[in-house]
Write an enzyme that holds these catalytic residues in place. Structure first.
Site, PDB file in Angstrom:
ATOM      1  N   LYS A  58      -1.324  -5.297   5.898  1.00  0.00           N
ATOM      2  CA  LYS A  58      -0.482  -4.641   4.901  1.00  0.00           C
ATOM      3  C   LYS A  58      -0.106  -5.558   3.733  1.00  0.00           C
ATOM      4  O   LYS A  58       0.047  -5.090   2.609  1.00  0.00           O
ATOM      5  CB  LYS A  58       0.790  -4.106   5.563  1.00  0.00           C
ATOM      6  CG  LYS A  58       0.550  -2.950   6.545  1.00  0.00           C
ATOM      7  CD  LYS A  58       1.876  -2.433   7.088  1.00  0.00           C
ATOM      8  CE  LYS A  58       1.736  -1.672   8.391  1.00  0.00           C
ATOM      9  NZ  LYS A  58       1.085  -0.374   8.299  1.00  0.00           N
TER      10      LYS A  58
ATOM     11  N   ARG B 182     -10.028   5.665   7.168  1.00  0.00           N
ATOM     12  CA  ARG B 182     -10.669   6.541   8.160  1.00  0.00           C
ATOM     13  C   ARG B 182     -10.220   7.964   7.880  1.00  0.00           C
ATOM     14  O   ARG B 182      -9.423   8.212   6.985  1.00  0.00           O
ATOM     15  CB  ARG B 182     -10.193   6.150   9.561  1.00  0.00           C
ATOM     16  CG  ARG B 182      -8.661   6.154   9.619  1.00  0.00           C
ATOM     17  CD  ARG B 182      -8.128   5.982  11.015  1.00  0.00           C
ATOM     18  NE  ARG B 182      -6.740   5.553  11.022  1.00  0.00           N
ATOM     19  CZ  ARG B 182      -5.685   6.333  10.908  1.00  0.00           C
ATOM     20  NH1 ARG B 182      -5.868   7.627  10.754  1.00  0.00           N
ATOM     21  NH2 ARG B 182      -4.461   5.865  10.928  1.00  0.00           N
TER      22      ARG B 182
HETATM   23  P1  ADP Z   1      -2.001   8.712  11.346  1.00  0.00           P
HETATM   24  O1  ADP Z   1      -1.269   8.887  10.090  1.00  0.00           O
HETATM   25  O2  ADP Z   1      -3.417   9.204  11.249  1.00  0.00           O
HETATM   26  O3  ADP Z   1      -1.302   9.191  12.551  1.00  0.00           O
HETATM   27  P2  ADP Z   1      -1.237   5.952  12.066  1.00  0.00           P
HETATM   28  O4  ADP Z   1      -1.600   4.766  11.248  1.00  0.00           O
HETATM   29  O5  ADP Z   1       0.169   6.357  12.210  1.00  0.00           O
HETATM   30  O6  ADP Z   1      -2.147   7.153  11.496  1.00  0.00           O
HETATM   31  O7  ADP Z   1      -1.793   5.796  13.578  1.00  0.00           O
HETATM   32  C1  ADP Z   1      -3.011   5.214  13.929  1.00  0.00           C
HETATM   33  C2  ADP Z   1      -3.979   6.167  14.566  1.00  0.00           C
HETATM   34  O8  ADP Z   1      -4.343   5.834  15.884  1.00  0.00           O
HETATM   35  C3  ADP Z   1      -3.455   7.570  14.679  1.00  0.00           C
HETATM   36  O9  ADP Z   1      -4.455   8.410  14.231  1.00  0.00           O
HETATM   37  C4  ADP Z   1      -3.153   7.765  16.128  1.00  0.00           C
HETATM   38  O10 ADP Z   1      -3.178   9.100  16.556  1.00  0.00           O
HETATM   39  C5  ADP Z   1      -4.271   6.977  16.700  1.00  0.00           C
HETATM   40  N1  ADP Z   1      -3.998   6.582  18.076  1.00  0.00           N
HETATM   41  C6  ADP Z   1      -2.946   5.880  18.499  1.00  0.00           C
HETATM   42  N2  ADP Z   1      -3.022   5.667  19.804  1.00  0.00           N
HETATM   43  C7  ADP Z   1      -4.160   6.266  20.226  1.00  0.00           C
HETATM   44  C8  ADP Z   1      -4.809   6.414  21.493  1.00  0.00           C
HETATM   45  N3  ADP Z   1      -4.293   5.901  22.596  1.00  0.00           N
HETATM   46  N4  ADP Z   1      -5.964   7.100  21.549  1.00  0.00           N
HETATM   47  C9  ADP Z   1      -6.492   7.617  20.435  1.00  0.00           C
HETATM   48  N5  ADP Z   1      -5.935   7.506  19.230  1.00  0.00           N
HETATM   49  C10 ADP Z   1      -4.791   6.841  19.122  1.00  0.00           C
HETATM   50  P1  ADP Z   2       2.023   2.375  10.125  1.00  0.00           P
HETATM   51  O1  ADP Z   2       0.875   1.453   9.895  1.00  0.00           O
HETATM   52  O2  ADP Z   2       2.677   2.150  11.417  1.00  0.00           O
HETATM   53  O3  ADP Z   2       1.657   3.792   9.841  1.00  0.00           O
HETATM   54  P2  ADP Z   2       3.504   2.448   7.590  1.00  0.00           P
HETATM   55  O4  ADP Z   2       3.670   1.278   6.688  1.00  0.00           O
HETATM   56  O5  ADP Z   2       2.554   3.491   7.163  1.00  0.00           O
HETATM   57  O6  ADP Z   2       3.120   1.912   9.031  1.00  0.00           O
HETATM   58  O7  ADP Z   2       4.942   3.086   7.831  1.00  0.00           O
HETATM   59  C1  ADP Z   2       5.147   4.083   8.810  1.00  0.00           C
HETATM   60  C2  ADP Z   2       6.385   4.891   8.459  1.00  0.00           C
HETATM   61  O8  ADP Z   2       7.558   4.065   8.339  1.00  0.00           O
HETATM   62  C3  ADP Z   2       6.314   5.614   7.135  1.00  0.00           C
HETATM   63  O9  ADP Z   2       5.643   6.842   7.251  1.00  0.00           O
HETATM   64  C4  ADP Z   2       7.784   5.782   6.793  1.00  0.00           C
HETATM   65  O10 ADP Z   2       8.359   6.841   7.495  1.00  0.00           O
HETATM   66  C5  ADP Z   2       8.408   4.518   7.287  1.00  0.00           C
HETATM   67  N1  ADP Z   2       8.473   3.507   6.217  1.00  0.00           N
HETATM   68  C6  ADP Z   2       7.539   2.583   5.950  1.00  0.00           C
HETATM   69  N2  ADP Z   2       7.895   1.809   4.908  1.00  0.00           N
HETATM   70  C7  ADP Z   2       9.107   2.247   4.513  1.00  0.00           C
HETATM   71  C8  ADP Z   2      10.033   1.834   3.487  1.00  0.00           C
HETATM   72  N3  ADP Z   2       9.784   0.814   2.678  1.00  0.00           N
HETATM   73  N4  ADP Z   2      11.199   2.519   3.369  1.00  0.00           N
HETATM   74  C9  ADP Z   2      11.482   3.551   4.192  1.00  0.00           C
HETATM   75  N5  ADP Z   2      10.667   3.963   5.176  1.00  0.00           N
HETATM   76  C10 ADP Z   2       9.490   3.334   5.340  1.00  0.00           C
HETATM   77 MG    MG Z   3       1.013   4.575   8.084  1.00  0.00          MG
END
Ligand code: ADP
Ligand code: ADP
Ligand code: MG
Length: 619
Positions: A116, A297
């Protein structure tokens, strides 16, 4: 065009990819673990290869096994789905090195967006607004604390290698910083093998808005508009929609242009998502929407984009991986209507969202209500199948399309209300309540909504009196029967067990000519089993087998017999205490205590086998 494809994934996304591949005439190869031998994706693919034991670290995450499966089956290309190996640059490179087609971006793009902090630095350079904060190399507690103070509380500490909502800590005040940092770093090291963190301004009333982008190998990049994924629980998406409520044309234009710039900065090829965080305290404003991260992806929530654009994103992925140009130019893409998706999980919201594992004896998905929009189900399980403890407990995505947000929302709620799964618990009624929550219904949503409303949304649903009565009548013989405590005919009631808990049900109408032993009733996205409760021993041996089952969960307070002992019909065997009442279980016929499974003081589950009586020879 490629002619064969291996899908390096399982569940609904594997089924989703197979469906499109098949429609394009592409031969499909599934891979599966020992736990998934009967899974739907295995049945739906043209071929399937066993790649190892249940734990994903020994199967779905082992690149060499997947490459060997591709070689063995002559698959030409590999689609990684989401999760698992989808954002693993080394695996993408290994696929390419093996002479196969990787359905995804170049490994270099995955790497550039993989951490990130590096991704944010790259985006800032490309002129994309990034969330204010610190993303430096210096990881000393002192520096990080100073930087957090500069950013201004509240701040978010984020693992640079984090994902799936893990490795994040919200810190409200300076005095909590050091502890939060230590715990965040511990989690990051354990989950991602990298304890580097960045500090971000915590955006007030945050809204998660992301843009779907697509690039091809001919230098073109387009966007397919935005999705709003603000309804989250613990930073994980629960309900997603497209377009975003309150997004005006100018803001959309600015946001989507920034997303295209971001994709171009990494020469992006294929499907990707640029995630932004928006300040939702007022109207959406491009000046207050910042880049958060890029997911290199296909995203879980891609169907809502498909529903409003009419594009099959998996088809585009396969065409682009085959070297074709983007099927549509930017000015050929438009938004039609509104779409909403809910993630249906095998979990019990009333018990802290505990995952619910086991067989799916009943599995039914609701259809779009009459006169509403249309519905779509993406699932990877079937009735009679099971939810395995080894993988993500999402069993389906329920997707609805409508002419406008209101129609999409009500269509989705209707589909969820008509969904039922048993005995595994699902979050459907939680989702329905969230859809009907006043702020959400108004399109006024931020990522804190579920945390604020949590208790009210997560309550266990209870079946209505009408549904209970109808179910109870199926259990009661038309001619009444001993064992049910019946009052005056005008106000008869009977006792039953609802999921093992005693309930008294008023019986207004007739019983059944052919009463059954139990019924499943379904309502509001939940399902329950109702069985007759024959008190005072009548339950034991009721099926004629001599099996003495606990009629409800409770505690054994007395055992009156010993194994091997001869007993007479009606003789007391044991006493159970439940619901502050004592229940005597008696012998159903003359015989011998062939098995005794209970001792005083023991807690027992409903239907636990407490004893077995072998019937004495007649004569
Ligand atoms: P998204 O916005 O697509 O949910 P995230 O970055 O929040 O993406 O999450 C990472 C991805 O990995 C997600 O698509 C989540 O559903 C997937 N994931 C997490 N754990 C598992 C698992 N055990 N098996 C398959 N997919 C998984
Ligand atoms: P991940 O890789 O786990 O998906 P993200 O950086 O996409 O991590 O953040 C996941 C979630 O955390 C976001 O969808 C949002 O709800 C919250 N979040 C992330 N960054 C911030 C921020 N700077 N302020 C408030 N909420 C945040
Ligand atoms: Mg995210």
């Amino acid at each position: 065009m490629i002619t064969s494809l291996l899908i390096a994934n399982r569940g609904e996304i594997a089924c989703r990819v197979i469906r499109t591949a098949r429609s394009l005439g592409i031969r499909t190869v599934a891979v599966y673990s020992e736990a998934d031998a009967d899974a739907l994706h295995v049945r739906e693919a043209d071929e399937a290869v066993l790649i190892g034991p249940a734990p994903s670290a020994q199967s779905y995450l082992v690149g060499e096994k997947i490459l060997a499966a591709a070689k063995e089956t002559g698959a030409e290309a590999i689609h990684p789905g989401y999760g698992f190996l989808s954002e693993n640059a080394a695996f993408a490179q290994a696929v390419i090195d093996a002479g196969l087609v990787w359905v995804g971006p170049d490994p270099a793009s995955i790497t550039a967006m993989g951490l990130k902090d590096a991704a944010k630095a790259l985006m800032a350079e490309a002129g994309v607004p990034v969330t204010p904060g610190y993303m430096g190399e210096d990881q000393s507690v002192l520096t990080l604390a100073e930087e957090a103070a500069k950013v201004g509380y509240p701040v978010l500490i984020k693992a640079v290698a984090g994902g799936g909502g893990k490795g994040m800590r919200l810190v409200e005040a300076q005095e909590d910083f050091a502890d939060a940092l230590a715990s965040c770093k511990r989690e990051a090291a354990a989950s991602f093998g990298n304890d580097h963190v960045l500090i971000e301004k915590y955006i007030a009333s945050p809204r998660h808005i992301e843009v779907q982008v697509f690039g091809d190998r001919h230098g073109n990049v387009v966007h397919l508009f935005e999705r709003d994924c603000s309804l989250q629980r613990r930073h994980q998406k629960v309900i997603e929609e497209a377009p975003a409520p309150g997004m005006d044309a100018a803001t959309r234009e600015a946001l989507c242009a920034a997303a295209v710039r971001a994709a171009k900065a990494v020469d992006y090829v294929g499907a990707g998502t640029i995630e932004f965080i928006a300040d939702g305290s007022g109207a959406l404003d491009a000046e207050r929407i910042w880049f958060m991260e890029m997911n290199t992806r296909l995203q879980v929530e891609h169907p809502v984009t498909e529903e409003i654009t009419g594009v099959d994103l998996v088809e585009w992925q396969l065409r682009i991986a085959s070297g074709e140009p983007l099927p549509l130019a930017q000015d050929q893409l438009a938004i039609n209507g509104w779409a909403m998706e809910a993630r249906l999980y095998a979990e019990d919201p009333a018990r802290g969202f505990l995952p619910s594992i086991g067989r799916l004896d009943l599995l039914q998905f609701g259809e779009a209500p009459e006169g509403m929009g249309h519905g779509r189900i993406e699932t990877g399980v079937v009735e009679g199948g099971a939810v395995s403890p080894h993988y993500d407990p999402m069993i389906a995505k329920v997707v609805a399309w409508g002419e406008d947000r209101e129609e999409a929302r009500l269509t989705l709620a209707g589909m969820l209300e008509e969904s039922a799964v048993w005995p595994v618990r699902i979050n459907a009624s939680f989702l329905v309540r969230a859809l009907h929550q006043a702020d959400f219904a108004n399109g006024d949503v931020d990522t804190g909504l579920i945390a604020r409303e949590g208790e009210a949304l997560a309550q266990a649903p209870a079946p209505s009196a009408e549904v209970l009565e109808a179910a109870a009548r199926a259990l009661v013989p038309a001619s009444d029967v001993a064992g049910f405590r019946l009052n005056a005919p005008a106000a008869r009631t009977g006792w039953f067990l609802l999921e093992g808990e005693p309930v008294e049900i008023a019986l207004g109408g007739q019983g059944s000519e052919a009463p059954v032993g139990s019924v499943l009733l379904a309502e509001q996205g939940a399902a329950w089993r109702l069985t007759p409760w024959r008190r005072d021993g009548a339950h034991g041996g009721a099926d004629g087998s001599g099996a003495i089952l606990a009629p409800m969960p409770g505690k054994v307070i007395d055992v009156a017999v010993e194994e091997g002992e001869e007993v007479k019909r009606g003789q007391k065997l044991l006493t159970l205490e439940a619901m502050k009442m004592e229940h005597t279980l008696t012998a159903p016929f003359d015989g011998t205590v062939a098995k005794l499974n209970a001792e005083a003081g023991q807690q027992v589950q409903v239907e636990a086998l407490l004893a077995r009586i072998d019937e004495a020879e007649a004569g």
